[in-house]
Write a protein that holds these residues in place. Structure first.
Motif, PDB file in Angstrom:
ATOM      1  N   VAL A  68       0.661  -1.202  -0.060  1.00 26.73           N
ATOM      2  CA  VAL A  68       0.016  -0.017  -0.035  1.00 26.73           C
ATOM      3  C   VAL A  68       0.844   1.237   0.286  1.00 26.73           C
ATOM      4  CG1 VAL A  68      -1.656   1.218   1.201  1.00 26.73           C
ATOM      5  CG2 VAL A  68      -1.861  -1.202   1.192  1.00 26.73           C
ATOM      6  N   VAL A  69       0.783   2.167  -0.996  1.00 23.38           N
ATOM      7  CA  VAL A  69       1.452   3.254  -1.020  1.00 23.38           C
ATOM      8  C   VAL A  69       0.782   4.312  -0.848  1.00 23.38           C
ATOM      9  CG1 VAL A  69       3.152   4.744  -2.619  1.00 23.38           C
ATOM     10  CG2 VAL A  69       3.115   2.006  -2.764  1.00 23.38           C
ATOM     11  N   VAL A  70       1.262   5.152   0.069  1.00 30.46           N
ATOM     12  CA  VAL A  70       0.525   6.263   0.417  1.00 30.46           C
ATOM     13  C   VAL A  70       1.192   7.440   0.420  1.00 30.46           C
ATOM     14  CG1 VAL A  70      -0.921   4.867   2.061  1.00 30.46           C
ATOM     15  CG2 VAL A  70       0.943   6.262   3.184  1.00 30.46           C
ATOM     16  N   ASN A  71       0.818   8.837   0.656  1.00 30.16           N
ATOM     17  CA  ASN A  71       1.663  10.147   0.457  1.00 30.16           C
ATOM     18  C   ASN A  71       1.835  10.676   1.800  1.00 30.16           C
ATOM     19  OD1 ASN A  71       1.972  10.901  -2.527  1.00 30.16           O
ATOM     20  ND2 ASN A  71      -0.314  10.314  -2.136  1.00 30.16           N
ATOM     21  N   THR A  74       0.020  10.990   8.198  1.00 31.02           N
ATOM     22  CA  THR A  74      -0.891  11.648   9.083  1.00 31.02           C
ATOM     23  C   THR A  74      -2.269  12.288   8.728  1.00 31.02           C
ATOM     24  OG1 THR A  74      -0.222  13.804   8.205  1.00 31.02           O
ATOM     25  CG2 THR A  74       1.441  12.831   9.863  1.00 31.02           C
ATOM     26  N   SER A  75      -2.551  11.714   7.397  1.00 30.84           N
ATOM     27  CA  SER A  75      -4.137  12.004   6.982  1.00 30.84           C
ATOM     28  C   SER A  75      -4.972  11.091   7.617  1.00 30.84           C
ATOM     29  CB  SER A  75      -3.981  11.979   5.457  1.00 30.84           C
ATOM     30  OG  SER A  75      -5.209  11.633   4.949  1.00 30.84           O
ATOM     31  N   SER A  76      -5.941  11.523   8.088  1.00 29.43           N
ATOM     32  CA  SER A  76      -7.084  10.662   8.907  1.00 29.43           C
ATOM     33  C   SER A  76      -7.789   9.844   7.772  1.00 29.43           C
ATOM     34  CB  SER A  76      -8.132  11.635   9.531  1.00 29.43           C
ATOM     35  OG  SER A  76      -7.647  12.307  10.405  1.00 29.43           O
ATOM     36  N   VAL A  77      -8.110  10.328   6.515  1.00 33.27           N
ATOM     37  CA  VAL A  77      -8.481   9.619   5.425  1.00 33.27           C
ATOM     38  C   VAL A  77      -7.688   8.595   5.108  1.00 33.27           C
ATOM     39  CG1 VAL A  77      -9.665   9.682   3.080  1.00 33.27           C
ATOM     40  CG2 VAL A  77     -10.010  11.660   4.766  1.00 33.27           C
ATOM     41  N   VAL A  78      -6.574   8.848   4.726  1.00 34.81           N
ATOM     42  CA  VAL A  78      -5.395   7.719   4.493  1.00 34.81           C
ATOM     43  C   VAL A  78      -5.508   6.592   5.606  1.00 34.81           C
ATOM     44  CG1 VAL A  78      -2.937   7.418   4.236  1.00 34.81           C
ATOM     45  CG2 VAL A  78      -3.978   9.111   2.997  1.00 34.81           C
ATOM     46  N   ASN A  79      -5.546   6.832   6.655  1.00 35.16           N
ATOM     47  CA  ASN A  79      -5.454   6.141   7.845  1.00 35.16           C
ATOM     48  C   ASN A  79      -6.809   5.140   7.795  1.00 35.16           C
ATOM     49  OD1 ASN A  79      -2.998   5.951   9.825  1.00 35.16           O
ATOM     50  ND2 ASN A  79      -3.416   8.230   9.531  1.00 35.16           N
ATOM     51  N   CYS A  80      -7.816   5.676   7.519  1.00 35.00           N
ATOM     52  CA  CYS A  80      -9.189   4.936   7.482  1.00 35.00           C
ATOM     53  C   CYS A  80      -8.945   4.114   6.488  1.00 35.00           C
ATOM     54  CB  CYS A  80     -10.372   5.795   7.275  1.00 35.00           C
ATOM     55  SG  CYS A  80     -10.734   6.964   8.637  1.00 35.00           S
ATOM     56  N   PHE A  81      -8.456   4.277   5.266  1.00 32.83           N
ATOM     57  CA  PHE A  81      -8.244   3.410   4.095  1.00 32.83           C
ATOM     58  C   PHE A  81      -7.187   2.212   4.469  1.00 32.83           C
ATOM     59  CE2 PHE A  81     -10.177   6.361   1.038  1.00 32.83           C
ATOM     60  CZ  PHE A  81     -11.178   5.586   0.644  1.00 32.83           C
ATOM     61  N   VAL A  82      -5.790   2.628   5.144  1.00 34.31           N
ATOM     62  CA  VAL A  82      -5.181   1.669   5.324  1.00 34.31           C
ATOM     63  C   VAL A  82      -5.701   0.729   6.540  1.00 34.31           C
ATOM     64  CG1 VAL A  82      -2.822   1.038   6.427  1.00 34.31           C
ATOM     65  CG2 VAL A  82      -3.205   3.212   4.764  1.00 34.31           C
ATOM     66  N   ASP A 122       3.124  -8.497  -4.182  1.00 34.24           N
ATOM     67  CA  ASP A 122       2.609  -9.285  -5.338  1.00 34.24           C
ATOM     68  C   ASP A 122       1.659  -8.364  -6.165  1.00 34.24           C
ATOM     69  OD1 ASP A 122       3.802 -11.868  -4.835  1.00 34.24           O
ATOM     70  OD2 ASP A 122       2.025 -12.339  -3.562  1.00 34.24           O
ATOM     71  N   GLY A 123       1.335  -7.396  -5.482  1.00 35.05           N
ATOM     72  CA  GLY A 123       0.368  -6.179  -6.145  1.00 35.05           C
ATOM     73  C   GLY A 123       0.331  -4.807  -5.122  1.00 35.05           C
ATOM     74  N   LEU A 124      -0.036  -3.873  -5.890  1.00 37.38           N
ATOM     75  CA  LEU A 124       0.126  -2.706  -5.173  1.00 37.38           C
ATOM     76  C   LEU A 124      -1.184  -1.897  -5.159  1.00 37.38           C
ATOM     77  CD1 LEU A 124       3.556  -0.660  -6.149  1.00 37.38           C
ATOM     78  CD2 LEU A 124       2.759  -1.481  -3.805  1.00 37.38           C
ATOM     79  N   VAL A 125      -1.372  -1.148  -4.000  1.00 31.37           N
ATOM     80  CA  VAL A 125      -2.606  -0.220  -4.128  1.00 31.37           C
ATOM     81  C   VAL A 125      -2.174   0.798  -3.621  1.00 31.37           C
ATOM     82  CG1 VAL A 125      -4.748   0.275  -2.653  1.00 31.37           C
ATOM     83  CG2 VAL A 125      -4.126  -2.318  -3.102  1.00 31.37           C
ATOM     84  N   TYR A 126      -2.543   2.011  -4.245  1.00 32.15           N
ATOM     85  CA  TYR A 126      -2.004   3.477  -4.176  1.00 32.15           C
ATOM     86  C   TYR A 126      -3.495   4.121  -3.661  1.00 32.15           C
ATOM     87  CZ  TYR A 126       2.382   3.362  -6.795  1.00 32.15           C
ATOM     88  OH  TYR A 126       3.415   3.132  -7.132  1.00 32.15           O
ATOM     89  N   VAL A 127      -3.268   4.961  -2.486  1.00 30.51           N
ATOM     90  CA  VAL A 127      -4.293   5.374  -1.686  1.00 30.51           C
ATOM     91  C   VAL A 127      -4.144   6.945  -1.857  1.00 30.51           C
ATOM     92  CG1 VAL A 127      -5.517   5.833   0.418  1.00 30.51           C
ATOM     93  CG2 VAL A 127      -4.429   3.394   0.023  1.00 30.51           C
ATOM     94  N   LEU A 128      -5.265   7.540  -2.336  1.00 31.15           N
ATOM     95  CA  LEU A 128      -5.240   9.117  -2.721  1.00 31.15           C
ATOM     96  C   LEU A 128      -3.985   9.509  -3.331  1.00 31.15           C
ATOM     97  CD1 LEU A 128      -7.604   8.841  -0.460  1.00 31.15           C
ATOM     98  CD2 LEU A 128      -7.203  11.171   0.066  1.00 31.15           C
ATOM     99  N   PRO A 129      -3.324   8.981  -4.492  1.00 26.50           N
ATOM    100  CA  PRO A 129      -2.264   9.360  -4.949  1.00 26.50           C
ATOM    101  C   PRO A 129      -1.743  10.640  -5.369  1.00 26.50           C
ATOM    102  CG  PRO A 129      -3.530   8.136  -6.475  1.00 26.50           C
ATOM    103  CD  PRO A 129      -4.145   7.996  -5.194  1.00 26.50           C
ATOM    104  N   ARG A 130      -0.959  11.504  -5.012  1.00 24.59           N
ATOM    105  CA  ARG A 130      -0.829  12.712  -5.515  1.00 24.59           C
ATOM    106  C   ARG A 130       0.469  12.590  -6.452  1.00 24.59           C
ATOM    107  NH1 ARG A 130      -0.217  16.025   0.220  1.00 24.59           N
ATOM    108  NH2 ARG A 130      -2.563  15.373   0.926  1.00 24.59           N
ATOM    109  N   MET A 131       0.049  12.215  -7.669  1.00 27.73           N
ATOM    110  CA  MET A 131       0.920  11.687  -8.542  1.00 27.73           C
ATOM    111  C   MET A 131       1.041  12.581  -9.909  1.00 27.73           C
ATOM    112  SD  MET A 131      -0.606   8.394 -10.194  1.00 27.73           S
ATOM    113  CE  MET A 131      -0.288   7.405  -8.625  1.00 27.73           C
ATOM    114  N   ASP A 279     -16.190  12.341   6.605  1.00 30.45           N
ATOM    115  CA  ASP A 279     -16.634  11.590   7.872  1.00 30.45           C
ATOM    116  C   ASP A 279     -15.523  10.816   8.598  1.00 30.45           C
ATOM    117  OD1 ASP A 279     -18.392  11.331  10.101  1.00 30.45           O
ATOM    118  OD2 ASP A 279     -19.061   9.436   9.094  1.00 30.45           O
ATOM    119  N   ILE A 280     -14.505  11.796   8.863  1.00 32.02           N
ATOM    120  CA  ILE A 280     -13.174  11.244   9.559  1.00 32.02           C
ATOM    121  C   ILE A 280     -13.674  10.910  11.108  1.00 32.02           C
ATOM    122  CG2 ILE A 280     -11.575  12.269   8.300  1.00 32.02           C
ATOM    123  CD1 ILE A 280     -11.266  14.542  10.350  1.00 32.02           C
TER     124      ILE A 280
END
Length: 351
Positions: A68-71, A74-82, A122-131, A279-280
């Motif tokens: 899981v790749v995150v940016n 400290t983001s509450s939304v990222v933590n909810c997804f993780v 084996d695979g990757l999930v990008y969460v809210l990617p700022r790319m 809705d964090i």
């Protein structure tokens, strides 16, 4: 921890099975009976044996790890997804590897990060990617299974699991209009993932549907941080004709808006209403509790893991775009528009 000198041969011997059966059990590849699997697992536990991922990779095997790749951790939304992804990954018998890119998804870094992480997952999930566009192009050319969560900035050949933003934002602003608000401020976020633009589109369409002309002075450029929400609300409240409601493009900024309103000695929602988005966990615990929109983190994580595991197993993906509707959560931070905004300004000036 694997004991020194313990090999798969030792596990097979203790379990009373062939080395091939022990190997199939530990790798998860090939058929073994439930009885044999139980014997091998018990022997491995007794001996403290764990499969060597590096050796398995050299043989072309799987790591049974999803990255899981995150940016920003400290983001509450990222933590909810993780958190939701961790639960779903374990359900499919795999492990989670988290890589914090610290916003390092700029031009040329896609190949570097991909090479660095090659073989760990084996695979990757990008969460809210700022790319950047170059980074996205690198991922699209990769042979590795990849799924993006809540990426909207550009069309892509990669599978994307995302929540609805336009209709959710439209519902939020329509709610304020129905409460009698006509001057509705909007604190936008940055453009990295594309979510803010879509939420702004919903904001503008709701105003248009209600016959309310957009006032550019009521739109503030934030960056999804709580501080930018605070700064934005301060600027909006300083207008000669301040808003009677403020819609922030995420809950973090909405928290900053609440603080700025209190600083001006205004009441929420009697003097001014506030709506956030996401809705964090802290949204329900603010004073007053925050009206907001919710994306189903658990369902989105489940869809992302299912789509990724299908591709890891060599099966065709089901859909390139999986979109979930947002749920409007009405709490105490919204109420009817004040009857006279001038009295609100005079009270602020006396404070």
């Amino acid at each position: 921890m694997k004991k020194a000198g313990v090999t798969l041969v030792d596990v097979a011997k203790l379990a009373g099975v062939s080395v091939m059966s022990a190997s199939r059990t530990m790798s998860g590849e090939g058929y073994v009976s439930e009885e044999t699997r139980a014997k091998v697992q018990a022997a491995a536990k007794q001996l403290g044996y764990a499969p060597n991922a590096a050796a398995r990779l050299m043989k072309g095997g799987k790591t049974n790890v999803i990255g899981v790749v995150v940016n920003d951790l400290t983001s509450s939304v990222v933590n909810c997804f993780v958190t939701a992804l961790s639960e779903e990954v374990r359900k499919v018998g795999m492990d989670l590897f988290i890589y914090n890119s610290l916003g390092d998804m700029g031009s040329g870094n896609g190949a570097r990060i991909s090479q660095m992480l090659h073989g760990l997952w084996d695979g990757l999930v990008y969460v809210l990617p700022r790319m950047t566009d170059d980074y996205l192009e690198t991922l699209e050319k990769s042979s590795s299974p990849i799924v993006l969560i809540n990426y909207f900035r550009h069309e892509t050949t990669l599978p994307v699991v995302r929540g609805d933003n336009v209709n959710g934002a439209h519902d939020a602003v329509r709610h304020l209009v129905d409460l009698g608000h006509r001057r509705i401020g909007f604190v936008r976020g940055n453009a990295y993932t594309g979510q803010s633009d879509l939420r702004e589109r919903g904001y503008m369409s709701a105003l248009s549907d209600a016959g309310i002309e957009l006032d550019p002075a009521l739109v503030y450029q934030g960056d999804f941080s709580q501080q930018s929400g605070f700064d934005g609300a301060r600027e909006l409240l300083a207008l000669d004709a301040p808003p009677t409601a403020i819609f922030a493009a995420n809950d973090g900024m909405a928290l900053g808006v609440l603080n700025a309103i209190r600083e001006k000695n205004l009441r929420i929602p009697e003097d001014i209403s506030v709506i956030g988005f996401d809705d964090i966990p802290t949204a329900a615990m603010t004073q007053p509790p925050l009206t907001t929109l919710r994306h189903p983190f658990g369902e989105m994580a489940q869809a992302a893991v299912q789509e990724l595991t299908r591709r890891i197993q060599g099966q065709p993906g089901r859909r390139q775009r999986i979109e979930f509707p947002s749920e409007f959560i009405i709490r105490a931070s919204t109420g009817p528009a004040p009857a006279c905004s001038t009295s609100r300004r005079s009270r602020r000036q006396r404070a």
